[in-house]
Design an enzyme around this catalytic site. Structure first.
Site, PDB file in Angstrom:
ATOM      1  N   ALA A  15       0.819  -1.224   0.000  1.00 23.98           N
ATOM      2  CA  ALA A  15       0.000   0.000   0.000  1.00 23.98           C
ATOM      3  C   ALA A  15       0.849   1.269   0.000  1.00 23.98           C
ATOM      4  O   ALA A  15       0.337   2.356   0.236  1.00 23.98           O
ATOM      5  CB  ALA A  15      -0.945  -0.016   1.197  1.00 23.98           C
ATOM      6  N   SER A  16       2.146   1.149  -0.283  1.00 27.24           N
ATOM      7  CA  SER A  16       3.011   2.329  -0.281  1.00 27.24           C
ATOM      8  C   SER A  16       2.895   3.142  -1.558  1.00 27.24           C
ATOM      9  O   SER A  16       3.340   4.288  -1.625  1.00 27.24           O
ATOM     10  CB  SER A  16       4.466   1.899  -0.084  1.00 27.24           C
ATOM     11  N   ARG A  17       2.336   2.544  -2.608  1.00 30.00           N
ATOM     12  CA  ARG A  17       2.177   3.267  -3.879  1.00 30.00           C
ATOM     13  C   ARG A  17       1.171   2.518  -4.743  1.00 30.00           C
ATOM     14  O   ARG A  17       0.695   1.442  -4.357  1.00 30.00           O
ATOM     15  CB  ARG A  17       3.527   3.424  -4.610  1.00 30.00           C
ATOM     16  N   VAL A  66       5.831  -9.866   1.975  1.00 28.36           N
ATOM     17  CA  VAL A  66       4.715 -10.806   2.136  1.00 28.36           C
ATOM     18  C   VAL A  66       5.033 -12.223   1.642  1.00 28.36           C
ATOM     19  O   VAL A  66       4.233 -13.138   1.870  1.00 28.36           O
ATOM     20  CB  VAL A  66       3.415 -10.292   1.450  1.00 28.36           C
ATOM     21  N   ASN A  92      -2.916  -7.249  -2.137  1.00 27.38           N
ATOM     22  CA  ASN A  92      -2.679  -6.412  -3.310  1.00 27.38           C
ATOM     23  C   ASN A  92      -1.221  -6.445  -3.781  1.00 27.38           C
ATOM     24  O   ASN A  92      -0.952  -6.267  -4.965  1.00 27.38           O
ATOM     25  CB  ASN A  92      -3.084  -4.970  -2.961  1.00 27.38           C
ATOM     26  N   SER A 144      -5.601 -10.008 -12.127  1.00 27.77           N
ATOM     27  CA  SER A 144      -5.260  -9.135 -13.264  1.00 27.77           C
ATOM     28  C   SER A 144      -5.936  -9.673 -14.520  1.00 27.77           C
ATOM     29  O   SER A 144      -6.172 -10.884 -14.640  1.00 27.77           O
ATOM     30  CB  SER A 144      -3.741  -9.151 -13.490  1.00 27.77           C
ATOM     31  N   TYR A 157       3.786 -14.178 -14.578  1.00 24.88           N
ATOM     32  CA  TYR A 157       2.818 -13.213 -14.016  1.00 24.88           C
ATOM     33  C   TYR A 157       1.389 -13.678 -14.315  1.00 24.88           C
ATOM     34  O   TYR A 157       0.539 -13.731 -13.413  1.00 24.88           O
ATOM     35  CB  TYR A 157       3.074 -11.828 -14.621  1.00 24.88           C
ATOM     36  N   LYS A 161      -1.530 -14.816 -11.578  1.00 22.72           N
ATOM     37  CA  LYS A 161      -2.806 -14.107 -11.461  1.00 22.72           C
ATOM     38  C   LYS A 161      -3.996 -15.033 -11.754  1.00 22.72           C
ATOM     39  O   LYS A 161      -5.095 -14.824 -11.219  1.00 22.72           O
ATOM     40  CB  LYS A 161      -2.804 -12.874 -12.361  1.00 22.72           C
ATOM     41  N   ILE A 190      -4.021  -0.002 -15.144  1.00 19.32           N
ATOM     42  CA  ILE A 190      -4.180   1.020 -14.109  1.00 19.32           C
ATOM     43  C   ILE A 190      -2.880   1.824 -14.051  1.00 19.32           C
ATOM     44  O   ILE A 190      -1.775   1.244 -14.078  1.00 19.32           O
ATOM     45  CB  ILE A 190      -4.475   0.379 -12.730  1.00 19.32           C
TER      46      ILE A 190
HETATM   47  P1  NAP Z   1       3.140  -1.009  -8.028  1.00 13.63           P
HETATM   48  O1  NAP Z   1       2.780   0.398  -8.306  1.00 13.63           O
HETATM   49  O2  NAP Z   1       4.385  -1.580  -8.611  1.00 13.63           O
HETATM   50  O3  NAP Z   1       3.160  -1.199  -6.426  1.00 13.63           O
HETATM   51  C1  NAP Z   1       3.467  -2.465  -5.907  1.00 13.63           C
HETATM   52  C2  NAP Z   1       3.246  -2.458  -4.415  1.00 13.63           C
HETATM   53  O4  NAP Z   1       3.512  -3.789  -3.933  1.00 13.63           O
HETATM   54  C3  NAP Z   1       4.197  -1.520  -3.677  1.00 13.63           C
HETATM   55  O5  NAP Z   1       3.532  -0.996  -2.555  1.00 13.63           O
HETATM   56  C4  NAP Z   1       5.316  -2.470  -3.228  1.00 13.63           C
HETATM   57  O6  NAP Z   1       5.997  -2.044  -2.050  1.00 13.63           O
HETATM   58  C5  NAP Z   1       4.507  -3.708  -2.912  1.00 13.63           C
HETATM   59  N1  NAP Z   1       5.304  -4.937  -2.901  1.00 13.63           N
HETATM   60  C6  NAP Z   1       6.033  -5.476  -3.915  1.00 13.63           C
HETATM   61  N2  NAP Z   1       6.630  -6.608  -3.494  1.00 13.63           N
HETATM   62  C7  NAP Z   1       6.264  -6.765  -2.193  1.00 13.63           C
HETATM   63  C8  NAP Z   1       6.572  -7.735  -1.202  1.00 13.63           C
HETATM   64  N3  NAP Z   1       7.375  -8.783  -1.466  1.00 13.63           N
HETATM   65  N4  NAP Z   1       6.048  -7.567   0.032  1.00 13.63           N
HETATM   66  C9  NAP Z   1       5.245  -6.508   0.336  1.00 13.63           C
HETATM   67  N5  NAP Z   1       4.922  -5.565  -0.572  1.00 13.63           N
HETATM   68  C10 NAP Z   1       5.447  -5.698  -1.809  1.00 13.63           C
HETATM   69  O7  NAP Z   1       1.979  -2.015  -8.486  1.00 13.63           O
HETATM   70  P2  NAP Z   1       0.423  -1.745  -8.754  1.00 13.63           P
HETATM   71  O8  NAP Z   1       0.246  -1.444 -10.178  1.00 13.63           O
HETATM   72  O9  NAP Z   1      -0.112  -0.845  -7.730  1.00 13.63           O
HETATM   73  O10 NAP Z   1      -0.124  -3.239  -8.538  1.00 13.63           O
HETATM   74  C11 NAP Z   1      -0.837  -3.628  -7.374  1.00 13.63           C
HETATM   75  C12 NAP Z   1      -1.493  -4.983  -7.662  1.00 13.63           C
HETATM   76  O11 NAP Z   1      -2.378  -4.826  -8.771  1.00 13.63           O
HETATM   77  C13 NAP Z   1      -0.503  -6.068  -8.053  1.00 13.63           C
HETATM   78  O12 NAP Z   1      -0.895  -7.298  -7.507  1.00 13.63           O
HETATM   79  C14 NAP Z   1      -0.611  -6.098  -9.571  1.00 13.63           C
HETATM   80  O13 NAP Z   1      -0.250  -7.346 -10.103  1.00 13.63           O
HETATM   81  C15 NAP Z   1      -2.082  -5.802  -9.764  1.00 13.63           C
HETATM   82  N6  NAP Z   1      -2.425  -5.254 -11.075  1.00 13.63           N
HETATM   83  C16 NAP Z   1      -1.920  -4.073 -11.521  1.00 13.63           C
HETATM   84  C17 NAP Z   1      -2.306  -3.600 -12.771  1.00 13.63           C
HETATM   85  C18 NAP Z   1      -1.801  -2.291 -13.347  1.00 13.63           C
HETATM   86  O14 NAP Z   1      -2.076  -2.012 -14.531  1.00 13.63           O
HETATM   87  N7  NAP Z   1      -1.112  -1.458 -12.604  1.00 13.63           N
HETATM   88  C19 NAP Z   1      -3.185  -4.337 -13.556  1.00 13.63           C
HETATM   89  C20 NAP Z   1      -3.673  -5.541 -13.072  1.00 13.63           C
HETATM   90  C21 NAP Z   1      -3.298  -5.991 -11.822  1.00 13.63           C
HETATM   91  P3  NAP Z   1       7.288  -1.042  -2.125  1.00 13.63           P
HETATM   92  O15 NAP Z   1       6.743   0.283  -2.595  1.00 13.63           O
HETATM   93  O16 NAP Z   1       7.776  -1.018  -0.728  1.00 13.63           O
HETATM   94  O17 NAP Z   1       8.216  -1.648  -3.102  1.00 13.63           O
END
Ligand code: NAP
Length: 250
Positions: A15-17, A66, A92, A144, A157, A161, A190
C-alpha cells in the site's frame, strides 16, 4: 458519506504506492483502521499513513515482505497486539516482469510466484482464526486481466494471477459458512509504476484499446474493494470482478 467499516481493522498489502495506496485511504474513509504494508518504500507508506491521518482516519505503516513467512508472522503479531486482529485483508502486493518464457530463470519464476501467489496462502492462513472467531471477515485478492486473458512475455505473471482466481474460489467455499467472503478483483490497465507507460505514443495506443477511453486510476479499483468489503456485500463470494474499462472485451 457512510462509515460502514467503523470498528474494523484492514490490512492492505503493498500500500506504499500504486493501487494499494488508493485502496488504503478509501477503507480508512469508510471508518476502518488500516495497516499500510510495504516492502521497501517507507516514505511512500508514511505518505499514505499521513494522508489518512489528515483525513481523520487511523493508520499504521508496517514493513514486511509478504513472501517471507517470518516477516508475515511478525506483522500479524504487531496487528494482534496493537489492533486485535484483521477483519479485512486486501492481498494487493505484487510484482511484474517482462521476459519471454525461454529466458525466465527458475529463480525469476519462484520469486514472482512467492510474492504474487504464495503470499495469499500465508496471509489467508494468518487471518482466518480471527475472522472465524468473529464470524465475519472480508478477503479481496487482486488478480489481473493477464490472469484471465494471458499477456505477451509474462507467463509467470499471468500464471500467478490465474492462480489468484482459483485460490479465491477455493477459500470462498471453505469459509462461506463463517460469514467470511473471499473475492478477487481483476484490474485492466491502471496508471501506476507497474504499468510504466513510457512514451506518449504508447499511452495513446493503450488508450485506444480501452473502450471507456482512459487508463484506469488506483481509485477506480479502490471503490470496487470498498464495495466488496462492505457489510452489504455479504451475498457475494468466490467471484472475480473485472474492472478494466472494457479492455479485453471481444
Ligand atoms: P506497483 O505500483 O508496482 O506497487 C506495488 C506495491 O507492492 C508496492 O507498494 C510495493 O511495495 C509492494 N510490494 C512489492 N513486493 C512486495 C513484497 N514482497 N512484500 C510486500 N509488498 C510488496 O503495483 P500496482 O500497479 O499498484 O499493482 C498492485 C497490484 O495490482 C498487483 O498485484 C498487480 O499485479 C495488480 N495489477 C496491476 C495492474 C496495473 O495495470 N497497474 C493491472 C492488473 C493488476 P514497495 O513500494 O515497498 O516496493
Amino acid at each position: 458519506m457512510e462509515k460502514e467499516l467503523e470498528g474494523k481493522v484492514a490490512l492492505v498489502t503493498g500500500a506504499s504506492r500504486g493501487i494499494g495506496a488508493g485502496i488504503a485511504p478509501e477503507l480508512a474513509a469508510a471508518g476502518a483502521k488500516v495497516v499500510v504494508n510495504y516492502q521497501a518504500n517507507r516514505e511512500g507508506a508514511e505518505r499514505v499513513v499521513e494522508r489518512i491521518r489528515q483525513q481523520g482516519g487511523e493508520a499504521y505503516p508496517f514493513q514486511a515482505d509478504v513472501s517471507q513467512p517470518d516477516e508475515v508472522k511478525a506483522m500479524f503479531e504487531f496487528i494482534s497486539s496493537q489492533l486485535g486482529g484483521v477483519d479485512i485483508l486486501v492481498n494487493n502486493a505484487g510484482i511484474h516482469q517482462h521476459l519471454p518464457v525461454e529466458q525466465l530463470s527458475l529463480s525469476d519464476w519462484e520469486r514472482l510466484m512467492a510474492i504474487n501467489l504464495t503470499s495469499l496462502f500465508l496471509l489467508t492462513q494468518a487471518v482466518l482464526p480471527h475472522m472465524k472467531s468473529r464470524r465475519w471477515g472480508r478477503i479481496v485478492n487482486i488478480s489481473s486481466l493477464s490472469g484471465v486473458a494471458g499477456t505477451h512475455v509474462e507467463s509467470h505473471y499471468a500464471t500467478s494471477k490465474a492462480g489468484v482466481i482459483g485460490f479465491t474460489k477455493a477459500v470462498a467455499l471453505e469459509t462461506a459458512s463463517f460469514g467470511i467472503t473471499v473475492n478477487a478483483i481483476s484490474p485492466g490497465s491502471i496508471e501506476t509504476d507497474m504499468l510504466a507507460v513510457t512514451t506518449e505514443e504508447r499511452r495513446q495506443k493503450l488508450i485506444s484499446e480501452i473502450p471507456v477511453g482512459r487508463i484506469g486510476q488506483p481509485e477506480d479499483i479502490a471503490w470496487g474493494v470498498r464495495f466488496l468489503v462492505s457489510p452489504r456485500a455479504s451475498y457475494i463470494t468466490g467471484q472475480t470482478i473485472h474492472m478494466n474499462g472494457g479492455e479485453g472485451l471481444y
